[in-house]
Design a protein around this motif. Structure first.
Motif, PDB file in Angstrom:
ATOM      1  N   MET A 267       0.837  -1.155   0.000  1.00 31.38           N
ATOM      2  CA  MET A 267       0.000   0.000   0.000  1.00 31.38           C
ATOM      3  C   MET A 267       0.898   1.239   0.000  1.00 31.38           C
ATOM      4  O   MET A 267       1.867   1.306   0.748  1.00 31.38           O
ATOM      5  CB  MET A 267      -0.904  -0.047   1.233  1.00 31.38           C
ATOM      6  CG  MET A 267      -1.599   1.240   1.536  1.00 31.38           C
ATOM      7  SD  MET A 267      -2.802   1.153   2.895  1.00 31.38           S
ATOM      8  CE  MET A 267      -1.829   0.503   4.226  1.00 31.38           C
ATOM      9  N   ILE A 268       0.572   2.201  -0.816  1.00 30.62           N
ATOM     10  CA  ILE A 268       1.339   3.438  -0.905  1.00 30.62           C
ATOM     11  C   ILE A 268       0.550   4.539  -0.204  1.00 30.62           C
ATOM     12  O   ILE A 268      -0.652   4.682  -0.415  1.00 30.62           O
ATOM     13  CB  ILE A 268       1.623   3.804  -2.371  1.00 30.62           C
ATOM     14  CG1 ILE A 268       2.511   2.714  -2.990  1.00 30.62           C
ATOM     15  CG2 ILE A 268       2.288   5.164  -2.471  1.00 30.62           C
ATOM     16  CD1 ILE A 268       2.775   2.880  -4.460  1.00 30.62           C
ATOM     17  N   CYS A 269       1.230   5.308   0.643  1.00 29.53           N
ATOM     18  CA  CYS A 269       0.571   6.393   1.366  1.00 29.53           C
ATOM     19  C   CYS A 269       1.562   7.534   1.596  1.00 29.53           C
ATOM     20  O   CYS A 269       2.757   7.398   1.345  1.00 29.53           O
ATOM     21  CB  CYS A 269      -0.011   5.888   2.682  1.00 29.53           C
ATOM     22  SG  CYS A 269       1.210   5.214   3.791  1.00 29.53           S
ATOM     23  N   ALA A 270       1.042   8.647   2.088  1.00 32.33           N
ATOM     24  CA  ALA A 270       1.864   9.829   2.338  1.00 32.33           C
ATOM     25  C   ALA A 270       2.731   9.643   3.579  1.00 32.33           C
ATOM     26  O   ALA A 270       2.356   8.952   4.513  1.00 32.33           O
ATOM     27  CB  ALA A 270       0.974  11.052   2.506  1.00 32.33           C
ATOM     28  N   VAL A 271       3.877  10.289   3.580  1.00 28.28           N
ATOM     29  CA  VAL A 271       4.786  10.289   4.718  1.00 28.28           C
ATOM     30  C   VAL A 271       4.277  11.286   5.758  1.00 28.28           C
ATOM     31  O   VAL A 271       3.790  12.359   5.420  1.00 28.28           O
ATOM     32  CB  VAL A 271       6.212  10.686   4.262  1.00 28.28           C
ATOM     33  CG1 VAL A 271       7.129  10.908   5.447  1.00 28.28           C
ATOM     34  CG2 VAL A 271       6.792   9.638   3.331  1.00 28.28           C
ATOM     35  N   THR A 272       4.415  10.923   7.033  1.00 28.66           N
ATOM     36  CA  THR A 272       4.124  11.827   8.144  1.00 28.66           C
ATOM     37  C   THR A 272       5.327  11.846   9.076  1.00 28.66           C
ATOM     38  O   THR A 272       6.251  11.025   8.952  1.00 28.66           O
ATOM     39  CB  THR A 272       2.866  11.386   8.930  1.00 28.66           C
ATOM     40  OG1 THR A 272       3.149  10.154   9.584  1.00 28.66           O
ATOM     41  CG2 THR A 272       1.661  11.242   8.004  1.00 28.66           C
ATOM     42  N   LEU A 273       5.308  12.744  10.040  1.00 30.80           N
ATOM     43  CA  LEU A 273       6.419  12.835  10.990  1.00 30.80           C
ATOM     44  C   LEU A 273       6.605  11.546  11.782  1.00 30.80           C
ATOM     45  O   LEU A 273       7.722  11.195  12.144  1.00 30.80           O
ATOM     46  CB  LEU A 273       6.215  14.012  11.948  1.00 30.80           C
ATOM     47  CG  LEU A 273       6.376  15.405  11.346  1.00 30.80           C
ATOM     48  CD1 LEU A 273       6.044  16.461  12.386  1.00 30.80           C
ATOM     49  CD2 LEU A 273       7.779  15.610  10.800  1.00 30.80           C
ATOM     50  N   LYS A 274       5.523  10.814  12.041  1.00 28.71           N
ATOM     51  CA  LYS A 274       5.636   9.579  12.819  1.00 28.71           C
ATOM     52  C   LYS A 274       6.420   8.500  12.071  1.00 28.71           C
ATOM     53  O   LYS A 274       6.843   7.518  12.672  1.00 28.71           O
ATOM     54  CB  LYS A 274       4.257   9.063  13.223  1.00 28.71           C
ATOM     55  CG  LYS A 274       3.426   8.537  12.087  1.00 28.71           C
ATOM     56  CD  LYS A 274       2.092   7.981  12.589  1.00 28.71           C
ATOM     57  CE  LYS A 274       1.246   7.464  11.476  1.00 28.71           C
ATOM     58  NZ  LYS A 274       1.806   6.375  10.703  1.00 28.71           N
ATOM     59  N   ASP A 275       6.649   8.677  10.786  1.00 30.25           N
ATOM     60  CA  ASP A 275       7.379   7.698   9.977  1.00 30.25           C
ATOM     61  C   ASP A 275       8.889   7.923  10.002  1.00 30.25           C
ATOM     62  O   ASP A 275       9.642   7.132   9.425  1.00 30.25           O
ATOM     63  CB  ASP A 275       6.888   7.755   8.523  1.00 30.25           C
ATOM     64  CG  ASP A 275       5.397   7.522   8.415  1.00 30.25           C
ATOM     65  OD1 ASP A 275       4.897   6.587   9.066  1.00 30.25           O
ATOM     66  OD2 ASP A 275       4.734   8.284   7.689  1.00 30.25           O
ATOM     67  N   LEU A 276       9.327   8.971  10.659  1.00 29.57           N
ATOM     68  CA  LEU A 276      10.735   9.361  10.599  1.00 29.57           C
ATOM     69  C   LEU A 276      11.688   8.263  11.051  1.00 29.57           C
ATOM     70  O   LEU A 276      12.704   8.019  10.391  1.00 29.57           O
ATOM     71  CB  LEU A 276      10.980  10.628  11.424  1.00 29.57           C
ATOM     72  CG  LEU A 276      12.450  11.066  11.477  1.00 29.57           C
ATOM     73  CD1 LEU A 276      12.966  11.422  10.091  1.00 29.57           C
ATOM     74  CD2 LEU A 276      12.626  12.207  12.441  1.00 29.57           C
ATOM     75  N   ASN A 277      11.423   7.597  12.159  1.00 29.91           N
ATOM     76  CA  ASN A 277      12.372   6.588  12.660  1.00 29.91           C
ATOM     77  C   ASN A 277      12.620   5.480  11.645  1.00 29.91           C
ATOM     78  O   ASN A 277      13.762   5.063  11.448  1.00 29.91           O
ATOM     79  CB  ASN A 277      11.886   6.007  13.990  1.00 29.91           C
ATOM     80  CG  ASN A 277      12.070   6.980  15.130  1.00 29.91           C
ATOM     81  OD1 ASN A 277      12.948   7.829  15.106  1.00 29.91           O
ATOM     82  ND2 ASN A 277      11.211   6.873  16.131  1.00 29.91           N
TER      83      ASN A 277
END
Length: 99
Positions: A1-11
């Motif tokens: 699944m492709i989705c937008a990046v958010t700050l919670k994805d940083l790690n």
């Protein structure tokens, strides 16, 4: 699944950058850069590829909108990375196709 990046994805993005691309950029600086990029949607495109079952991040693509007077707008891929345990499964191809 492709989705937008958010700050919670940083790690996870930071881990992929370090492990797969060899970029051990400091996490705090990565956070500052990600904030800046996410606040500039007119120039940057960021997307994640997640597992459909548990939403584990398997890879990402970062592209910059490229505009010239001699061509239609396009995207310049700046980063395309897939975790090593998910490589050769078509994720990079899918992500590149989105960009």
């Amino acid at each position: 699944m492709i989705c937008a990046v958010t700050l919670k994805d940083l790690n996870k993005i930071h881990q992929i950058n370090r492990d797969e691309l060899g970029y051990d950029y400091p996490l705090d600086k990565s956070l500052n850069q990600l904030r800046k990029i996410l606040n500039d949607p007119n120039h940057h495109f960021l997307a994640l590829y997640q597992n459909d079952f548990d939403h584990k991040i398997l890879g990402y693509v970062h592209a910059e909108i490229y505009e010239e007077i001699y061509a239609d707008p396009s995207l310049n891929v700046l980063a395309l990375a897939v975790s090593s345990d998910s490589q050769k499964s078509g994720i990079g191809h899918a992500a590149y196709g989105m960009a």
